[in-house]
Design an enzyme around this catalytic site. Structure first.
Site, PDB file in Angstrom:
ATOM      1  N   HIS A 168       0.875  -1.252   0.045  1.00 41.57           N
ATOM      2  CA  HIS A 168      -0.062  -0.153  -0.076  1.00 41.57           C
ATOM      3  C   HIS A 168       0.869   1.132   0.183  1.00 41.57           C
ATOM      4  O   HIS A 168       0.931   1.995   0.864  1.00 41.57           O
ATOM      5  CB  HIS A 168      -1.047  -0.068   1.138  1.00 41.57           C
ATOM      6  CG  HIS A 168      -1.805  -1.095   1.151  1.00 41.57           C
ATOM      7  ND1 HIS A 168      -1.616  -2.400   1.531  1.00 41.57           N
ATOM      8  CD2 HIS A 168      -3.275  -1.108   1.138  1.00 41.57           C
ATOM      9  CE1 HIS A 168      -2.712  -3.339   1.440  1.00 41.57           C
ATOM     10  NE2 HIS A 168      -3.619  -2.362   1.191  1.00 41.57           N
ATOM     11  N   SER A 211      -6.212  -4.782  11.197  1.00 38.58           N
ATOM     12  CA  SER A 211      -7.692  -4.826  10.937  1.00 38.58           C
ATOM     13  C   SER A 211      -8.059  -3.197  11.620  1.00 38.58           C
ATOM     14  O   SER A 211      -8.206  -2.958  12.690  1.00 38.58           O
ATOM     15  CB  SER A 211      -8.020  -5.927  12.350  1.00 38.58           C
ATOM     16  OG  SER A 211      -9.683  -5.717  12.294  1.00 38.58           O
ATOM     17  N   ASP A 261      -8.681   8.244   7.412  1.00 34.38           N
ATOM     18  CA  ASP A 261     -10.081   8.562   7.488  1.00 34.38           C
ATOM     19  C   ASP A 261     -10.916   7.249   7.302  1.00 34.38           C
ATOM     20  O   ASP A 261     -12.223   7.889   8.025  1.00 34.38           O
ATOM     21  CB  ASP A 261     -10.013   9.584   6.632  1.00 34.38           C
ATOM     22  CG  ASP A 261      -9.541   9.557   5.169  1.00 34.38           C
ATOM     23  OD1 ASP A 261      -8.994   8.384   4.922  1.00 34.38           O
ATOM     24  OD2 ASP A 261      -9.972  10.382   4.250  1.00 34.38           O
ATOM     25  N   LEU A 309      -9.548   9.202   0.031  1.00 31.09           N
ATOM     26  CA  LEU A 309      -9.752   8.216  -0.580  1.00 31.09           C
ATOM     27  C   LEU A 309      -9.564   6.671   0.230  1.00 31.09           C
ATOM     28  O   LEU A 309      -8.497   6.539   0.810  1.00 31.09           O
ATOM     29  CB  LEU A 309      -8.866   8.109  -1.956  1.00 31.09           C
ATOM     30  CG  LEU A 309      -9.377   9.223  -2.999  1.00 31.09           C
ATOM     31  CD1 LEU A 309      -8.108   8.858  -3.919  1.00 31.09           C
ATOM     32  CD2 LEU A 309     -10.614   9.185  -3.537  1.00 31.09           C
ATOM     33  N   LYS A 335      -3.772  11.401  -1.307  1.00 30.68           N
ATOM     34  CA  LYS A 335      -3.162   9.957  -1.167  1.00 30.68           C
ATOM     35  C   LYS A 335      -2.376  10.038  -2.509  1.00 30.68           C
ATOM     36  O   LYS A 335      -2.556  10.404  -3.547  1.00 30.68           O
ATOM     37  CB  LYS A 335      -4.416   9.149  -1.519  1.00 30.68           C
ATOM     38  CG  LYS A 335      -4.098   7.491  -1.202  1.00 30.68           C
ATOM     39  CD  LYS A 335      -5.561   6.864  -0.949  1.00 30.68           C
ATOM     40  CE  LYS A 335      -5.161   5.471  -0.489  1.00 30.68           C
ATOM     41  NZ  LYS A 335      -6.566   4.693  -0.225  1.00 30.68           N
ATOM     42  N   ARG A 360     -19.097 -18.345  39.061  1.00 29.90           N
ATOM     43  CA  ARG A 360     -18.788 -16.662  38.909  1.00 29.90           C
ATOM     44  C   ARG A 360     -18.306 -16.127  40.300  1.00 29.90           C
ATOM     45  O   ARG A 360     -17.541 -15.301  40.138  1.00 29.90           O
ATOM     46  CB  ARG A 360     -19.997 -16.216  38.226  1.00 29.90           C
ATOM     47  CG  ARG A 360     -21.465 -16.111  38.801  1.00 29.90           C
ATOM     48  CD  ARG A 360     -22.431 -15.180  38.535  1.00 29.90           C
ATOM     49  NE  ARG A 360     -23.520 -15.422  39.021  1.00 29.90           N
ATOM     50  CZ  ARG A 360     -24.615 -14.410  39.193  1.00 29.90           C
ATOM     51  NH1 ARG A 360     -24.413 -13.239  38.231  1.00 29.90           N
ATOM     52  NH2 ARG A 360     -25.805 -14.493  39.725  1.00 29.90           N
ATOM     53  N   GLU A 419     -17.061  -3.199  24.706  1.00 32.60           N
ATOM     54  CA  GLU A 419     -16.272  -4.555  24.707  1.00 32.60           C
ATOM     55  C   GLU A 419     -15.241  -4.619  23.982  1.00 32.60           C
ATOM     56  O   GLU A 419     -13.997  -5.164  24.179  1.00 32.60           O
ATOM     57  CB  GLU A 419     -17.218  -5.637  24.510  1.00 32.60           C
ATOM     58  CG  GLU A 419     -18.266  -6.181  25.537  1.00 32.60           C
ATOM     59  CD  GLU A 419     -19.494  -5.173  25.387  1.00 32.60           C
ATOM     60  OE1 GLU A 419     -20.498  -5.481  26.193  1.00 32.60           O
ATOM     61  OE2 GLU A 419     -19.658  -4.455  24.391  1.00 32.60           O
ATOM     62  N   PHE A 443     -21.308 -11.597  25.278  1.00 32.89           N
ATOM     63  CA  PHE A 443     -21.078 -10.021  24.765  1.00 32.89           C
ATOM     64  C   PHE A 443     -19.614 -10.023  24.296  1.00 32.89           C
ATOM     65  O   PHE A 443     -18.961  -9.271  23.479  1.00 32.89           O
ATOM     66  CB  PHE A 443     -21.427  -9.055  25.817  1.00 32.89           C
ATOM     67  CG  PHE A 443     -22.590  -9.199  26.426  1.00 32.89           C
ATOM     68  CD1 PHE A 443     -23.848  -9.553  25.387  1.00 32.89           C
ATOM     69  CD2 PHE A 443     -22.836  -8.574  27.669  1.00 32.89           C
ATOM     70  CE1 PHE A 443     -24.825  -9.519  25.981  1.00 32.89           C
ATOM     71  CE2 PHE A 443     -24.433  -8.577  28.312  1.00 32.89           C
ATOM     72  CZ  PHE A 443     -25.288  -8.852  27.356  1.00 32.89           C
ATOM     73  N   ARG A 473     -23.840 -18.784  35.696  1.00 34.74           N
ATOM     74  CA  ARG A 473     -24.563 -18.083  36.723  1.00 34.74           C
ATOM     75  C   ARG A 473     -25.120 -18.762  38.078  1.00 34.74           C
ATOM     76  O   ARG A 473     -25.045 -18.049  38.963  1.00 34.74           O
ATOM     77  CB  ARG A 473     -25.876 -17.672  35.786  1.00 34.74           C
ATOM     78  CG  ARG A 473     -26.694 -16.496  36.587  1.00 34.74           C
ATOM     79  CD  ARG A 473     -27.784 -15.964  35.779  1.00 34.74           C
ATOM     80  NE  ARG A 473     -28.566 -15.100  36.310  1.00 34.74           N
ATOM     81  CZ  ARG A 473     -29.685 -15.143  37.091  1.00 34.74           C
ATOM     82  NH1 ARG A 473     -30.209 -16.312  37.158  1.00 34.74           N
ATOM     83  NH2 ARG A 473     -30.160 -14.024  37.655  1.00 34.74           N
TER      84      ARG A 473
END
Length: 609
Positions: free
Chosen positions: A31, A118, A149, A181, A241, A311, A359, A384, A466
């Site tokens: 890139h 990522s 951006d 871009l 760019k 827990r 999270e 979650f 739980r």
């Protein structure tokens, strides 16, 4: 800034562009255009504001530079060349087999804390690094993050912006490369710097809008960012760019590929020149990072036959571990009262971090903290954690060590219904490279495994339940990772269970004894790595296996057992949650899912001749 400094910075930016083009050309991929847009931004940062000890990348006083737009790695490697860390010969190994200069950065490269690539991961990690510097290490280093951006469309970025603003992280500066871009066309806001500034200002950030190709403006903005107090700074830089090469500058369709005519491009950029080496400014301060005192480990103990939720045992054990180990920190997603992380928070408030319902930011912050030598425990509902699964994946790519704890696993949580039930978590975390997956069934087992997690490597996941379950192990029992426990021995079938279904399996064994059927019951608390030799031996001895799990049929305990028995096949019946649950009590949920004691008994009887 005098004329000599200005010329040096312009020449350094040109060198960074040239080396970015050369590296991508040598690789035949990469890139370069995304690297070229930020050349002046990084040249000025490198020469004027970045404080690092080049001889010691691990110096705790070093500033941190995170390339959140990790695809601009040619620019990062060109910077390392200018620092004298990477040779020109190594630069041209970019993307080649065996080179540490991978397509997107990883911690194999000096001064790279975590893997990026990522989009939306780097800035949340930067927040974690800034929090660590302020609240844990207590060092004055600065965290600089280069973002694109396009990346600002990611929700995780706004989790990070809000949290940094809430915390007033003045030791964090984001440099937004607004080159207009993206991969396939223009970004949402194009060159409207004001649109970005308004949004970031609303999150409590100090914003500076500049021409990202003017070294003078860049130098002023970076100095202002370092001097700003009580809030983080975002430098919003308008750039082009592919800057400097007419064939690609501000042109669509040039993303993610080397320049078609590298020689022409190099000529337009002034060609390769005698390389500049930047004399880096070392950190202004010296000294070791702060560390909390430790002591002996005294885990909680529970009496046989007591009813205790795992827990609850997790919270008690983590608080005890925090007393024994000053490197342990805890991160919450606004559910500490449910996960029982609040026990740690009360015992060690200075090492407890609240991230609210964010999270992704929570997991990324933990990744930043572990990069600085801390041992983070991250706890929320198992369901979650799926929101942050990409960040768990990126943590594994970063070779990070994280302890993740998911509560409310399976249908046994009861009336809350399927939106709150972790039913994919065992499969998800089994799939993470190098991971460990643990699922305790009682309080003493939980306490031991919580403590042992701290000494493991990679991604460690522990699932808690739980509801209350009987204590079946003594407080001095050991539970080696990769092991299992044989709770009953019989010759006609083997039942393999974990967590809440261990208790159902034991009850089913009692029912089967009344039928004149003797079975082996295995507590496979270590789902990954699984105790394959023990399972093979028991399965072979009994000739038939029933697995039972409070999880979807795909990818969990049953599939782990099938993999272990692949070379020694015996008939296997998998019991798992096969249909979408609704609201009901815990016992009814297990019964409706077909994973209670009655269902186990029937499955064993169906396998018998």
């Amino acid at each position: 800034m005098d004329e000599l400094d200005y010329r040096f910075l312009c020449e350094l930016a040109s060198q960074l562009r040239v080396d970015s083009v050369r590296a991508a050309a040598a690789a035949g991929s990469g890139h370069p255009t995304s690297s070229m847009s930020a050349a002046e931004l990084m040249a000025v940062l490198l020469a004027r504001q970045l404080r690092v000890n080049v001889e010691n990348p691990a110096d705790p006083a070093n500033d941190h530079l995170v390339f959140s737009k990790g695809h601009a790695s040619p620019l990062l490697y060109a910077m390392l060349k200018a620092m004298g860390v990477v040779s020109d010969e190594e630069l041209l190994t970019f993307r080649r087999r065996g080179s540490r200069l991978e397509g997107h950065p990883t911690p194999d490269v000096p001064f790279v804390d975590v893997a990026t690539g990522s989009l939306g991961f780097g800035l949340p990690v930067g927040v974690g690094l800034a929090l660590t510097a302020r609240r844990l290490d207590r060092l004055p280093n600065h965290v600089w993050v280069l973002c694109g951006d396009s990346e600002l469309a990611e929700g995780s970025m706004w989790e990070a912006f809000e949290h940094a603003g809430h915390e007033g992280l003045n030791n964090l500066t984001v440099i937004v490369d607004v080159n207009r871009l993206g991969q396939r066309g223009p970004t949402r806001h194009g060159w409207d710097l004001g649109a970005y500034a308004a949004r970031l200002g609303a999150f409590g950030w100090h914003t500076i809008e500049i021409d990202g190709h003017d070294p003078g403006q860049i130098d002023y903005a970076l100095a202002d960012a370092r001097a700003t107090r009580r809030r983080p700074t975002a430098i919003i830089a308008r750039t082009c760019k592919g800057r400097g090469v007419s064939a690609v500058e501000d042109r669509e369709g040039k993303h993610g590929k080397p320049l078609a005519d590298a020689e022409q491009a190099l000529g337009e950029l002034g060609g390769p020149r005698s390389p500049l080496t930047v004399p880096m400014t070392p950190p202004a301060s010296q000294g070791a990072p702060y560390r909390y005192a430790g002591g002996p480990l005294v885990l909680p103990k529970y009496e046989l036959g007591d009813e205790v939720a795992t827990r609850t045992a997790f919270g008690d054990a983590l608080a005890a571990l925090g007393t024994a180990r000053g490197d342990v920190v805890a991160l919450d997603g606004e559910v500490a009262d449910s996960t029982k992380l609040e026990t740690f928070a009360k015992a060690h408030p200075e090492r407890f971090f609240e991230f609210y319902i964010a999270e992704q930011q929570m997991v990324a912050a933990a990744t930043g903290m572990q990069a600085r030598g801390w041992t983070p425990y991250v706890a929320t509902f198992a369901a979650f954690l799926t929101r942050a699964y990409d960040f768990v994946r990126m943590a594994a790519v970063s070779r990070a060590g994280l302890c993740l704890v998911g509560s409310h696993g399976g249908v046994s949580i009861g009336e809350d219904g399927p939106s709150q039930m972790g039913l994919e978590d065992l499969a998800a975390f089994r799939a993470v490279h190098g991971s460990t997956v643990l699922y305790p069934c009682d309080a003493n087992q939980t306490a031991r495994l919580v403590a042992d997690m701290a000494g493991l490597e990679g991604i460690r996941y522990l699932r808690t339940t739980r509801g209350e379950t009987p204590v079946i192990y003594g407080p001095d029992e050991e539970f080696p990772v990769g092991g299992c426990k044989v709770l009953r021995t019989g010759g006609q079938a083997t039942i393999v269970a974990a967590g809440v279904t261990v208790h159902e399996a034991l009850a089913a064994a009692d029912l089967l004894a009344g039928d004149g059927v003797s079975v082996t019951v295995i507590d496979a608390y270590s789902v990954k790595p699984l105790d394959s030799p023990e399972l093979v031996a028991m399965a072979t001895a009994t000739g038939r296996v029933v697995t039972v799990e409070d999880h979807w049929p795909e990818g969990g305990l049953g599939d782990a057992v099938l993999s272990a028995l692949a070379e020694n096949p015996v008939p296997v019946r998998k019991l798992a949650v096969a249909r979408m649950p609704g609201s009901a009590g815990s016992a009814d949920q297990l019964r409706d899912a077909g994973i209670d004691r009655t269902a186990i008994r029937e499955a064993v009887l169906a396998l018998l001749p």
